[in-house]
Design an enzyme around this catalytic site. Structure first.
Site, PDB file in Angstrom:
ATOM      1  N   GLU A  78       0.824  -1.204   0.000  1.00  7.26           N
ATOM      2  CA  GLU A  78       0.000   0.000   0.000  1.00  7.26           C
ATOM      3  C   GLU A  78       0.863   1.262   0.000  1.00  7.26           C
ATOM      4  O   GLU A  78       0.593   2.222  -0.722  1.00  7.26           O
ATOM      5  CB  GLU A  78      -0.920   0.007   1.230  1.00  7.26           C
ATOM      6  CG  GLU A  78      -1.901  -1.157   1.270  1.00  7.26           C
ATOM      7  CD  GLU A  78      -1.370  -2.347   2.048  1.00  7.26           C
ATOM      8  OE1 GLU A  78      -2.170  -2.981   2.750  1.00  7.26           O
ATOM      9  OE2 GLU A  78      -0.156  -2.638   1.940  1.00  7.26           O
ATOM     10  N   ASP A 138      27.084 -39.041   6.428  1.00  2.74           N
ATOM     11  CA  ASP A 138      27.273 -38.593   5.046  1.00  2.74           C
ATOM     12  C   ASP A 138      28.066 -37.298   4.902  1.00  2.74           C
ATOM     13  O   ASP A 138      28.501 -36.970   3.801  1.00  2.74           O
ATOM     14  CB  ASP A 138      25.907 -38.404   4.368  1.00  2.74           C
ATOM     15  CG  ASP A 138      25.099 -39.692   4.311  1.00  2.74           C
ATOM     16  OD1 ASP A 138      25.708 -40.771   4.367  1.00  2.74           O
ATOM     17  OD2 ASP A 138      23.857 -39.596   4.219  1.00  2.74           O
ATOM     18  N   GLU A 171      15.523 -33.234   4.482  1.00  2.00           N
ATOM     19  CA  GLU A 171      16.225 -34.249   3.712  1.00  2.00           C
ATOM     20  C   GLU A 171      16.930 -35.259   4.607  1.00  2.00           C
ATOM     21  O   GLU A 171      17.817 -35.979   4.162  1.00  2.00           O
ATOM     22  CB  GLU A 171      17.260 -33.585   2.792  1.00  2.00           C
ATOM     23  CG  GLU A 171      16.681 -32.985   1.536  1.00  2.00           C
ATOM     24  CD  GLU A 171      17.708 -32.865   0.425  1.00  2.00           C
ATOM     25  OE1 GLU A 171      18.212 -33.901  -0.050  1.00  2.00           O
ATOM     26  OE2 GLU A 171      18.013 -31.719   0.045  1.00  2.00           O
ATOM     27  N   PRO A 219      15.825 -41.767   7.599  1.00  3.11           N
ATOM     28  CA  PRO A 219      14.523 -42.315   7.989  1.00  3.11           C
ATOM     29  C   PRO A 219      14.086 -41.955   9.407  1.00  3.11           C
ATOM     30  O   PRO A 219      12.899 -41.848   9.674  1.00  3.11           O
ATOM     31  CB  PRO A 219      14.714 -43.829   7.826  1.00  3.11           C
ATOM     32  CG  PRO A 219      16.192 -44.047   7.803  1.00  3.11           C
ATOM     33  CD  PRO A 219      16.780 -42.825   7.206  1.00  3.11           C
TER      34      PRO A 219
END
Length: 340
Positions: A55, A203, A270, A273
């Site tokens: 606005e 990892d 990501e 499990p």
């Protein structure tokens, strides 16, 4: 009732809103200021946290006297609180706006009430104009604003039989190059990317979004790690452009609220499990993105662990939103039943 011209200008306001950033806690909002005879006087949109709201941006393109008696067409109810900027309601009243037409009520407990305040000050107010279109446009932001937590997208890649690794634990690479590139593009669309400490230790991911040639995208998600185990001093995520965020993961709902308070609207999960299953069990996944490779592995390395499902009636039912072939792999996009 909104005129045909006002509805037309609301569509234009939605087009303007799309120019705004899709990340962060602020919504994409567009505004058109129009004279009593239907002439467009000014247009604007919100460019992100700390910048002028739609606005105010639109009013900045209108002469100081021209806005008096004009109508403001805005996609979201004008805000009624002071944050990094002042209330839009004050700006509209100071400009002498006579009528305000908006599409969606502001769901914020602090920022809402703008329409009522404008009406109390003699401004003609109409809400709900093109509400369905505007709610669809603001879908993700509305979800987070109403829930008080980031939108959660859970991703995994698996074989056709749901395995994320072979019997020896090896998992590079289940899917092909094109699928992996697609994942990196999805990362850039989220404010943050999350894994558990187990994934970091196993990892050593960098948690960055990279091009096919390994270059970093300009928009990088904030790395988030759930869990209490210490991270190695040489963990790659410590080299990330953004400092990583640590959360213990004991209360995911509380953790998610903390992330939103830090300005994170969307979270790309990501993790392995354990973390993935925790989010599913808690009912906190808004969208599933699953990449299926044309391979079968067998064995114990499943994408998800126990979800507390005792019988078929307790299954987590999903709606299929999209199916796409990505190289030799298939990407499924799904949402929990009732959320699409």
């Amino acid at each position: 009732m909104a005129t045909e011209r006002e509805q037309q200008l609301m569509r234009r306001a939605l087009e303007l809103a799309a120019n705004g950033p899709t990340r962060g806690v602020n919504p994409q909002v567009g505004c058109v200021i129009v004279s009593p005879d239907g002439t467009v006087l000014g247009e604007g949109w919100h460019r992100g946290a700390g910048s002028a709201h739609a606005e105010v941006d639109a009013l900045s393109h209108v002469g100081s006297d021209a806005a008096c008696g004009a109508t403001a067409i805005v996609t979201l109810e004008p805000c009624n609180h002071t944050g990094r900027t002042g209330p839009c309601v004050d700006a509209l009243l100071d400009a002498g706006i006579a009528r305000v037409v908006y599409a969606v009520d502001d769901p914020g407990t602090v920022s809402s009430g703008g329409g009522a305040r404008l009406a109390a000050n003699g401004v003609s107010v109409e809400s709900g104009v093109l509400r369905e279109q505007a709610e669809a446009f603001l879908g993700d932001w509305l979800t987070t604003a109403r829930s008080g937590r980031p939108l959660v997208m859970l991703k995994w890649a698996s074989s056709l039989d749901g395995r994320t690794a072979a019997a020896d634990g090896s998992s590079k690479w289940i899917t092909g190059d094109q699928a992996r590139a697609d994942v990196h593009r999805l990362r850039t669309r989220s404010d943050a990317i999350a894994v558990g400490t187990g994934t970091v230790l196993a990892d050593n991911p960098s948690l960055t979004a990279r091009t096919a040639t390994g270059e970093l995208y300009e928009d990088q998600p904030v790395p988030v790690v759930f869990g209490i185990r210490d991270l190695p001093v040489d963990a790659l995520l410590r080299q990330h452009p953004h400092p990583h965020v640590r959360l213990d993961g004991r209360d995911l709902e509380s953790d998610l609220r903390t992330l939103r308070e830090r300005g994170i609207r969307s979270l790309f999960v990501e993790g392995g499990p354990t973390l993935a299953s925790a989010f599913v069990r808690a009912g906190l996944v808004d969208e599933f993105v699953v990449y299926l490779a044309p391979a079968v592995l067998g064995g114990d390395h499943l994408a998800l662990t126990d979800l507390g499902v005792g019988n078929i009636a307790e299954a987590h039912r999903l709606s299929l939103i999209d199916v796409a072939r990505v190289g030799d792999d298939v990407r499924l996009t799904l949402r929990p039943k009732g959320r699409n």
